[in-house]
Design an enzyme around this catalytic site. Structure first.
Site, mmCIF file in Angstrom:
data_model
loop_
_atom_site.group_PDB
_atom_site.id
_atom_site.type_symbol
_atom_site.label_atom_id
_atom_site.label_comp_id
_atom_site.label_asym_id
_atom_site.label_seq_id
_atom_site.Cartn_x
_atom_site.Cartn_y
_atom_site.Cartn_z
ATOM 1 N N CYS A 129 0.926 -1.193 -0.108
ATOM 2 C CA CYS A 129 -0.041 0.034 -0.029
ATOM 3 C C CYS A 129 0.917 1.405 -0.021
ATOM 4 C CB CYS A 129 -0.897 -0.076 1.127
ATOM 5 S SG CYS A 129 -2.211 -1.526 1.319
ATOM 6 N N CYS A 414 0.040 2.094 6.638
ATOM 7 C CA CYS A 414 0.354 0.939 6.925
ATOM 8 C C CYS A 414 0.659 0.156 5.692
ATOM 9 C CB CYS A 414 -0.555 0.189 7.638
ATOM 10 S SG CYS A 414 -2.056 -0.112 7.207
ATOM 11 N N GLY A 416 0.953 -4.216 4.072
ATOM 12 C CA GLY A 416 0.964 -5.594 4.168
ATOM 13 C C GLY A 416 2.118 -6.113 4.572
#
Length: 431
Positions: A129, A414, A416
Site C-alpha cells: 500500500c 500501513c 501489508g
C-alpha cells in the site's frame, strides 16, 4: 471519540471566499507558530505538479472497464501539460503498483500513450500500500544522487481488472514452520481485528471515525476542494446489458451520505463478533496519480511554481499480524529525520486502510485528530493500492496550498506483511 468528533466540527467551519460564492471549508490554525526554517538549497527535491484521477468503485463504478495503462496515461499527460515541460527532458519514471502481474509493461504503454518518448525509461515498484509513495522516494533519491534532474513518480491500480488474493502464488512449505511466517499471509481484515482487540479500539470508535471520514469528504467534494487535484477521465463503460457508453468521470465515487445508525447496522466482515465492517474499512477502487518532481535549481531555471518540498522519509517494520500499526512506527521516525515535532505538522494524510489501525496510530503518535485527513481518507475516497501514496501527496499539497501559509504535512500508511511508511513535505507558502 464523540468528544473528538465535536472538536472536528469546531475546526471545520463553512464560509465564503471574498471572490467566490461557493462554500469552502475554513480550517482553524493548528500548527505551532514558530516553525523550523530550512535553508533553500539548489538540490532540494521539489514538487511542481501532483494530480490524480477520480477514484471509481471497483467492479461496479464508471472506471471498471478502463484499463490501468489508460488511467495512468491520463495523469502522466496532465502533469506534463500543467508544467509545460518537454517530456523528453524527463530523466526517469517510477510507478507504484501491487496487483498487475505485468505492471512494467502497463507503465511503458501508458508512457507512450501520453506522448513521453521511448528515450525516457520507466520502472515499477511494489511495496504494497505504500507503493505510490515509494515510487516518489525512488525518483527523489535518484535526483538527489545526481542521476537526473527531473522525474515522474506515480501509482495506479485497477482493482476491477486484478483482484486481491494469492491466486497463482506458490506457497513454500517452510511458511508453516513459524508463527511469524504464517502471519505474513494473514488476511488484512484479521490484522485489523487484532489491532482493535489488542489496543482497545472499540466498534463505536471505529464507526465514528468512519463517519467522520465520509462527512469530511462529502463537505470537501461539495465545496470543490478536490477539483485542483483531480483530472477528469473520459472513457467507455459497459452497463449490465453489456452496452457501452461514453462517460466523463470527475468525482470520487466512494463518497456517500452516511449515518452512524447505518454504520452500526453493518455486520462484521472478517470475523464473527468482530468490529471491522465494510463501513469502517477502505473501499476497493480504481485510480491513478502522478507527481512531477525535480531539483529546486531546475524548477527555478524553468520558472515553475513550487507546490511542495520533500523533507524526509522513513519506513520501518512491525509485526505482520498487526501490520496496521505501521504509521505509528514510521511517523515518529520521519519527523525525527526532518527535525520536526508532532505539533509542527498542519496536516497528516494517514491512509485509512481500516478505522481500527488509523485511529490507533493517531492515538499512539499523539496527533490532534482535527489535523488528520481534513478532506476524508480511504474509507470515503477509496484505496487503489498502488496509487494511494501518490494520491495522498496530491491531496496534501493542494490542501496546504489552498490554506496559504507556509506549513508542513505528513503522508503515511500501513503496509501489508508488517511495515509502515511516512514522508514529510513542506509547502513554501503563497508568494
Amino acid at each position: 471519540m464523540a468528544d473528538r468528533l465535536r472538536t472536528i466540527s469546531h475546526h471545520i467551519k463553512i464560509g465564503q471566499t471574498a471572490d467566490r460564492g461557493d462554500l469552502l471549508l475554513q480550517p482553524q490554525p493548528t500548527a505551532a507558530g514558530n516553525l523550523p526554517v530550512f535553508p533553500n538549497k539548489p538540490d532540494d527535491i521539489v514538487i511542481v505538479s501532483a494530480l490524480r484521477t477520480p477514484f471509481g468503485k471497483a467492479k461496479r463504478g464508471a472506471l471498471k472497464d478502463t484499463l490501468a495503462d489508460d488511467l495512468l496515461a491520463v495523469v502522466f499527460k496532465a502533469v506534463i501539460d500543467e508544467s509545460k515541460i518537454n517530456p523528453a527532458d524527463i530523466g526517469d519514471i517510477c510507478v507504484g503498483n501491487v496487483l498487475d502481474p505485468q505492471s512494467a509493461t502497463t507503465a511503458r504503454l501508458a508512457q507512450f500513450y501520453s506522448g513521453i518518448p521511448e528515450s525516457v525509461p520507466v520502472f515499477t515498484t511494489n511495496r504494497q500500500c505504500s507503493s505510490g509513495l515509494v515510487a516518489f522516494t525512488n525518483v527523489a533519491g535518484n535526483i538527489k544522487n545526481g542521476v537526473y534532474e527531473i522525474g515522474i513518480a506515480g501509482g495506479v491500480e485497477s482493482m476491477s481488472t486484478y483482484g486481491m488474493g494469492l491466486n497463482g502464488y506458490v506457497l513454500n512449505p517452510r511458511i508453516g514452520e513459524s508463527q511469524l511466517t504464517q502471519d505474513v499471509l494473514m488476511p488484512m481484515g484479521i490484522t485489523s481485528e487484532n489491532v482493535a482487540e489488542r489496543f482497545g479500539v472499540s466498534r463505536e470508535d471505529q464507526d465514528e471515525f468512519a463517519l467522520s471520514s465520509q462527512v469530511k469528504a462529502k463537505k470537501a467534494a461539495d465545496s470543490g476542494l478536490f477539483d485542483a487535484e483531480i483530472v477528469p477521465v473520459t472513457t467507455r463503460v459497459k452497463d449490465e446489458n453489456g452496452q457501452e457508453k461514453t462517460v466523463t468521470v470527475s468525482k470520487d465515487e466512494g463518497i456517500r451520505p452516511t449515518t452512524l445508525e447505518g454504520l452500526r447496522k453493518l455486520k462484521p466482515a472478517f470475523k464473527a463478533n468482530g468490529t471491522t465492517t465494510a463501513g469502517n474499512s477502505s473501499q476497493i477502487s480504481d485510480g491513478a496519480a502522478a507527481v512531477l518532481l525535480m531539483t529546486r535549481r531546475e524548477a527555478e531555471r524553468r520558472q515553475l511554481p513550487i507546490l511542495g518540498i520533500f523533507r524526509s522519509f522513513a519506513v520501518k517494520g512491525c509485526p505482520p499480524d498487526i501490520m496496521g500499526i505501521g504509521p505509528a512506527v514510521a511517523i515518529p521516525l520521519a519527523l525525527q529525520n526532518a527535525g520536526l515535532k508532532v505539533n509542527d505538522i498542519d496536516i497528516y494524510e494517514i491512509n485509512e486502510a481500516f478505522a481500527s489501525q488509523a485511529l490507533y496510530s493517531v492515538r499512539k503518535v499523539g496527533i490532534p485528530v482535527e489535523r488528520v485527513n481534513p478532506k476524508g481518507g480511504a474509507i470515503a475516497l477509496g484505496h487503489p493500492l498502488g496509487c494511494t501514496g501518490a494520491r495522498q501527496i496530491a491531496t496534501l499539497l493542494h490542501e496546504l496550498k489552498r490554506r496559504g501559509p507556509r506549513a508542513f504535512g505528513v503522508v503515511s500508511m500501513c503496509i501489508g506483511t508488517g511495515m509502515g511508511a511516512a514522508a514529510v513535505f513542506e509547502y513554501p507558502g503563497s508568494a
